[in-house]
Scaffold this motif. Structure first.
Motif, mmCIF file in Angstrom:
data_model
loop_
_atom_site.group_PDB
_atom_site.id
_atom_site.type_symbol
_atom_site.label_atom_id
_atom_site.label_comp_id
_atom_site.label_asym_id
_atom_site.label_seq_id
_atom_site.Cartn_x
_atom_site.Cartn_y
_atom_site.Cartn_z
ATOM 1 N N ASN A 43 0.821 -1.214 0.000
ATOM 2 C CA ASN A 43 0.000 0.000 0.000
ATOM 3 C C ASN A 43 0.855 1.263 0.000
ATOM 4 N N LYS A 86 1.752 4.408 -1.604
ATOM 5 C CA LYS A 86 1.070 5.282 -2.556
ATOM 6 C C LYS A 86 2.059 6.037 -3.437
ATOM 7 N N GLY A 111 2.398 8.266 6.610
ATOM 8 C CA GLY A 111 1.055 7.998 6.117
ATOM 9 C C GLY A 111 0.530 9.130 5.257
ATOM 10 N N SER A 112 -0.425 8.795 4.402
ATOM 11 C CA SER A 112 -0.967 9.784 3.470
ATOM 12 C C SER A 112 -1.684 10.915 4.187
ATOM 13 N N ARG A 113 -2.403 10.596 5.260
ATOM 14 C CA ARG A 113 -3.112 11.648 5.996
ATOM 15 C C ARG A 113 -2.150 12.568 6.743
ATOM 16 N N GLU A 123 -0.681 4.318 2.393
ATOM 17 C CA GLU A 123 -2.102 4.500 2.728
ATOM 18 C C GLU A 123 -2.668 3.137 3.113
ATOM 19 N N SER A 147 -7.570 5.403 9.065
ATOM 20 C CA SER A 147 -7.213 6.809 9.181
ATOM 21 C C SER A 147 -6.277 7.080 10.352
ATOM 22 N N ASP A 155 -2.789 6.056 9.216
ATOM 23 C CA ASP A 155 -2.312 6.910 8.125
ATOM 24 C C ASP A 155 -1.973 8.315 8.600
ATOM 25 N N SER A 186 -11.638 3.445 5.768
ATOM 26 C CA SER A 186 -11.965 4.289 4.624
ATOM 27 C C SER A 186 -13.163 3.766 3.845
#
Length: 430
Positions: free
Chosen positions: A148, A150, A166-168, A209, A213, A216, A385
């Protein structure tokens, strides 16, 4: 049962229990007519109640199962099943200890790690995070993380340094791949004026990701050697992360791992670390089941009221049938079929509706979100998600059997009352 089957029984002179005559009469009683239309309305309401009750139970239990499974897969996908930690000190001879633990039957992987809480900063924002230092090979052995990524890659993380975020977190801090992120740790150098915080800038070499949440937005991965220097653990590590073949039976491994690790270490499992979280999920699941079962009970009471009214309305017909030779068992079975057919058809319809809803629950969620203009099942609240649903055949079978039992039980009293009706009293004023 058709009228042709009824006429065949009449010609042969044979009438069997739950035969064509009883089915034909029961179905006629359920049809809507002007005088007893209220009975049919109650039958329709009972049908809808059982259908919605069964469907709601299946949907809610499936969503709760999916929620637990998804959370568990992500928690265990990024965390170990068991941890070995030193008592008050770091583990220094961790490679030797890891080799001994790998010889324990059932253990699939042992990874040294250094972790600690930090403050992350960028020119645009700041926040808290959990840093986990691991070797590049150990990071790549976690499919949830390795599959995962990204942006960027984990390749060369040990050699060139840097971190994976993490993406967040990257979104909240306004950072992109290749930017530097500043980490501030309270484990700094000791000075005459106290402990000075440790500050370091690291290049973002990968953005992942995980679909959860919380992870992330709060996890940072860095090479093990860099983490040891940053957190000043010298030659030691915080813990050894262990993965086993069957995490649901993790308690079977505790004694063996504790014996291999020795008295200087303590062993904790994923169940101990997340006990309150999963206990709350289980309590919520049980309470929801009990509350939604009330829908089925109310629908069953509707069956009782509808059949009682039907028996009262058909008192003259029952008396005529009894004087023509119908037995009490025949009358009882007629009204049993009338009520049970509502429960059976409603249960089947609810079963099909629940399965269709569960198989398309994410599409329905997105449709309702676009229709209402609000985000249903927010990742910030529910940690995931997407809305999961996992149908458990055993639970679905239990719901169906419970609905059928309540439906059958609801017909017994009205059917018994119809069979106990005295023909003389029923026809006295006719």
């Amino acid at each position: 049962m058709t009228e042709a089957a009824y006429h065949r029984e009449r010609r042969t002179g044979k009438s069997r229990a739950f035969g064509a005559f009883e089915w034909l009469l029961a179905m006629r009683y359920l049809r809507s007519r002007r005088r007893e239309g209220i009975v049919s309305v109650i039958a329709i309401i009972s049908f809808l109640g059982i259908m919605l009750g069964v469907a709601t139970l299946i949907i809610v239990m499936s969503v709760m199962n999916g929620f637990r499974t998804e959370l568990l897969s992500r928690i265990l996908g990024i965390n170990g099943h068991m941890y070995v930690q030193g008592i008050g000190v770091n583990i220094t001879d961790y490679d030797t200890l890891a080799a001994e633990l790998r010889n324990v039957p059932g253990i699939t992987a042992v990874s040294p790690l250094v972790d600690g809480q930090v403050m992350v900063q960028s020119p645009y924002n700041a926040g808290g995070a959990l840093v986990r230092g691991m070797r590049e090979a150990d990071l790549k052995s976690m499919p949830l993380l390795a599959d995962n990524i990204k942006e960027g890659s984990l390749d060369g993380l040990d050699e060139f340094g840097g971190v994976a975020v993490g993406s967040r977190m990257a979104q909240n801090l306004g950072l992109n791949l290749g930017d530097n992120i500043t980490l501030l740790s309270p484990r700094g150098a000791i000075t005459p004026f106290g402990t000075a915080p440790k500050v370091g800038a690291f290049e973002i070499r990968a953005i992942f990701e995980l679909g959860m949440s919380e992870y992330d937005a709060s996890f940072v991965f860095m090479p093990l050697d860099e983490a040891r220097m940053f957190f000043r653990t010298n030659e030691g590590v915080s813990a050894l992360e262990i993965r086993v073949t069957n995490p649901d039976r993790i308690n079977d491994f505790v004694a063996r791992v504790a014996n291999a690790a020795g008295p200087c270490c303590q062993v904790t499992t994923w169940q101990q670390r997340h006990e309150s979280f999963f206990s709350a999920l289980q309590v919520e699941r049980n309470v929801m089941f009990l509350i939604l079962t009330l829908i089925l009970i109310v629908a069953s009471l509707n069956i009782i009221s509808g059949l009682v009214m039907l028996v009262k309305d058909k008192g003259r017909d029952i008396a005529v049938l009894r004087t023509m030779g119908a037995t009490r068992g025949t009358v009882m079975r007629v009204f049993f079929i009338s009520g049970a057919s509502i429960g059976v058809i409603g249960t089947i319809a609810g079963f099909l509706l629940g399965l269709v809803f569960c198989l398309n629950i994410e599409s329905l969620r997105q449709f309702l979100s676009s229709l209402s203009g609000t985000e249903l099942f927010s990742p910030e609240v529910y940690f995931l998600s997407r809305m999961p649903a996992e149908v458990d055949p055993g639970e679905v079978t239990a719901v169906v059997l419970m609905a059928l039992f309540l439906s059958f039980a609801a017909t017994l009293y009205p059917a018994w009352r119809a069979a106990s009706l005295d023909p003389v009293e029923a026809l006295r004023y006719e």
